[in-house]
Design an enzyme around this catalytic site. Structure first.
Site, PDB file in Angstrom:
ATOM      1  N   GLU A  19       7.111   7.215   1.706  1.00  0.00           N
ATOM      2  CA  GLU A  19       7.085   8.545   1.238  1.00  0.00           C
ATOM      3  C   GLU A  19       6.024   9.149   0.604  1.00  0.00           C
ATOM      4  O   GLU A  19       5.532  10.181   0.633  1.00  0.00           O
ATOM      5  CB  GLU A  19       8.336   8.626   0.192  1.00  0.00           C
ATOM      6  CG  GLU A  19       8.758  10.341   0.250  1.00  0.00           C
ATOM      7  CD  GLU A  19       7.927  11.006  -0.747  1.00  0.00           C
ATOM      8  OE1 GLU A  19       8.327  12.329  -1.034  1.00  0.00           O
ATOM      9  OE2 GLU A  19       7.513  10.294  -1.703  1.00  0.00           O
ATOM     10  N   ASP A  71       8.825   3.205  -2.315  1.00  0.00           N
ATOM     11  CA  ASP A  71       7.553   3.004  -2.531  1.00  0.00           C
ATOM     12  C   ASP A  71       7.120   3.695  -3.689  1.00  0.00           C
ATOM     13  O   ASP A  71       7.931   4.711  -3.854  1.00  0.00           O
ATOM     14  CB  ASP A  71       6.602   3.089  -1.477  1.00  0.00           C
ATOM     15  CG  ASP A  71       6.731   4.753  -0.687  1.00  0.00           C
ATOM     16  OD1 ASP A  71       8.068   5.335  -0.823  1.00  0.00           O
ATOM     17  OD2 ASP A  71       5.715   5.363  -0.487  1.00  0.00           O
TER      18      ASP A  71
HETATM   19  N1  BES Z   1       9.733  13.564  -5.576  1.00  0.00           N
HETATM   20  C1  BES Z   1       8.819  14.173  -5.113  1.00  0.00           C
HETATM   21  C2  BES Z   1       9.068  15.573  -4.411  1.00  0.00           C
HETATM   22  C3  BES Z   1       9.169  16.602  -5.604  1.00  0.00           C
HETATM   23  C4  BES Z   1       8.080  16.842  -6.335  1.00  0.00           C
HETATM   24  C5  BES Z   1      10.372  17.233  -6.163  1.00  0.00           C
HETATM   25  C6  BES Z   1       8.230  17.882  -7.341  1.00  0.00           C
HETATM   26  C7  BES Z   1      10.544  17.961  -7.044  1.00  0.00           C
HETATM   27  C8  BES Z   1       9.572  18.370  -7.848  1.00  0.00           C
HETATM   28  C9  BES Z   1       8.015  13.515  -3.680  1.00  0.00           C
HETATM   29  O1  BES Z   1       8.176  12.031  -4.189  1.00  0.00           O
HETATM   30  C10 BES Z   1       6.655  14.014  -3.634  1.00  0.00           C
HETATM   31  O2  BES Z   1       5.842  13.539  -4.626  1.00  0.00           O
HETATM   32  N2  BES Z   1       6.280  14.666  -2.682  1.00  0.00           N
HETATM   33  C11 BES Z   1       4.924  14.931  -2.050  1.00  0.00           C
HETATM   34  C12 BES Z   1       5.029  15.311  -0.715  1.00  0.00           C
HETATM   35  C13 BES Z   1       3.976  14.901   0.043  1.00  0.00           C
HETATM   36  C14 BES Z   1       3.036  13.669  -0.162  1.00  0.00           C
HETATM   37  C15 BES Z   1       4.107  15.196   1.512  1.00  0.00           C
HETATM   38  C16 BES Z   1       4.522  16.328  -2.948  1.00  0.00           C
HETATM   39  O3  BES Z   1       5.392  17.070  -3.170  1.00  0.00           O
HETATM   40  O4  BES Z   1       3.513  16.376  -3.207  1.00  0.00           O
HETATM   41 ZN    ZN Z   2       6.670  11.284  -5.276  1.00  0.00          ZN
END
Ligand code: BES
Ligand code: ZN
Length: 457
Positions: A153, A88
């Site tokens: 996700e 997604d």
């Molecule tokens: N790919 C990101 C996680 C990420 C963000 C890794 C920045 C490294 C640096 C992931 O898709 C994401 O956006 N995660 C969310 C998690 C939340 C929805 C629980 C986040 O970090 O805000």
């Molecule tokens: Zn993300």
């Protein structure tokens, strides 16, 4: 490995065309009108994993979007890697800021632009293609592979933990592998060994039951915008410290070794400020910018709304105010404990003149890994071979809650081998993936599987 690497080299164009096809599917999980597209993306993943030679490929439905599972178990005795990713993507707005349409992939200066190019479609693709490269050259994989690719996700993975809980046997493996992070900088291959956790809240403050004339009523009727501002202002002191009582009780202090390692990383403060038009950096006293991002917790306002925000002036006394706030957490802060501390503090701060509604939203646990796990060593060797450079070890300020679930439910460490770049524009307009990193990522994944086959897990 030469035949596998040559195979990858000879298939760059086809990889790119197939990835573009994936990127054309607008699988925005937050948008109910895209329901069919999100499901189509799951089918596409199934097709990719079948083409990659997985022996079993299955779509598991959940109460939300389906989870695609695939595996090829060569020999029970071989190490098993569980590769996680998500199909997604985030919404595209503000759409007017995109230089080309988000779901019509375009290449400019060696970079592929499209929503999901980096987060996470392009990054899961590197593993689809390395598996395929082994199967099409050697007719076997160096290790056992299991794929767990979800479609929720970006909305906080509401059904993933339960799925993992209920399928512990199916998912049993030795190590997790996720490519959903960024490299420290262009040309600096990186392994991420720590993530921050998250708790997210919405606060609704209600005063009168209707908006009122601020002249006729201001001064005797409570102003929810002002009261909410006071609550928010009480969250941090002037030195950038979070003021929620007991917030720091379980924060693990950064070690001297880590401080030294971070100080060696090529972080260019002037560049960073310039890139984002900042006058100066802000944050907690006594910590460097990288420490503030990776090993210190923080409190942020993500959204704020009250009263009249249109053009011109309107003398109104708003009935309501709303804020979306979140806290990024570090080991060993527990999201449930922090959520309770926050809620108690907010209730203490809110004056009796307002109605306060506190709604807790998604979140996840912080995580940090040991640097000497053999799988991490294997990944470091793989990156070195694929990119011709020693990788750096870093943490990330973002969150990937499933990593903690893997540790707790499946009892496995996870390797975070991201090939995105800090300027990839994830969650923003003009998201992109560097094509050299993409092909380097396919090679890294292939070398990793090979290195892992010899690792002493
Ligand atoms: N790919 C990101 C996680 C990420 C963000 C890794 C920045 C490294 C640096 C992931 O898709 C994401 O956006 N995660 C969310 C998690 C939340 C929805 C629980 C986040 O970090 O805000
Ligand atoms: Zn993300």
């Amino acid at each position: 490995m030469k035949t596998v690497i040559d195979y990858i080299e000879n298939n760059h164009n086809r990889y790119l065309e197939e990835l573009k096809e994936f990127l054309r599917i607008p699988s925005v999980s937050t948008d109910p009108t895209k329901d069919q597209d999100v499901r189509k993306a799951a089918e596409f993943v199934k097709g990719q994993l079948t083409a990659a030679g997985m022996a079993k490929v299955e779509i598991f439905s959940t109460e939300g979007y389906p989870i695609v599972y695939a595996e090829r178990v060569m020999e029970e005795a071989k190490p098993t890697v569980l590769i996680y990713g998500h199909y997604d993507v985030q919404p595209v707005d503000p759409i007017e800021l995109w230089e080309t349409a988000p779901f019509e992939p375009a290449i400019r200066k060696g970079e592929l632009y499209a929503r999901g190019a980096a987060d996470d479609k392009g990054q899961i693709f590197i593993h689809f293609k390395s598996a395929e490269a082994f199967m099409n050259t050697r007719q076997e994989l160096p290790v056992n592979i299991k794929f767990l690719i979800e479609g929720e996700e970006e909305i906080g993975s509401p059904h993933l933990d339960q799925f993992i809980e209920e399928h512990q046997d199916l998912l049993r493996s030795d190590v997790g592998m996720i490519s959903d992070t960024t490299m420290f900088a262009r040309g600096v291959p990186s392994l991420c060994y720590g993530l921050r956790g998250l708790v997210f809240f919405q606060l609704d403050v209600q005063g009168a039951n209707t908006d009122l004339h601020s002249g006729s009523f201001g001064g005797t009727v409570v102003n929810p915008g002002f009261e909410l501002s006071k609550i928010l202002a009480a969250m941090k002191d002037g030195n950038g410290r979070v003021m929620i009582p007991h917030f720091y009780d379980n924060v693990r202090e950064v070690t001297e070794r880590e401080r030294q390692e971070y100080a060696r990383l090529p972080f260019d403060e002037a560049n960073f400020k310039q890139a984002f038009g900042l006058k100066q950096l802000s944050g907690e006293d006594g910590y460097t910018p990288l420490e503030r991002l990776w090993v210190r917790p923080t409190f942020e306002i993500n959204g704020l709304e009250s009263g009249f925000t249109g053009e011109g002036a309107k003398t109104v006394l708003p009935a309501k105010a709303m804020a979306k706030v979140s806290m990024r957490l570090v080991p060993d802060q527990d999201p449930d404990t922090i959520a309770d501390l926050f809620e108690n503090y907010v209730r203490l701060l809110a004056p009796p003149s307002v109605h306060l509604k506190v709604t807790r939203m998604h979140g996840g646990k912080p995580w940090v890994a040991s640097l000497d796990h053999p799988a991490l060593v294997a990944a470091a060797e793989a990156l070195k071979k694929a990119f011709g450079k020693e990788p750096v070890f870093q943490r990330e300020g973002g969150s990937i809650p499933v990593v903690a679930t893997f540790a707790e439910r499946l009892n496995i460490p996870t390797v975070l081998m991201g090939i995105g770049l800090p300027d990839e524009n994830a969650h923003a307009p003009n998201e992109k993936l560097d094509l050299d990193n993409f092909y380097g990522g396919v090679r890294s994944s292939a070398y990793f599987l090979d290195e892992l086959s010899r690792a002493d897990l």
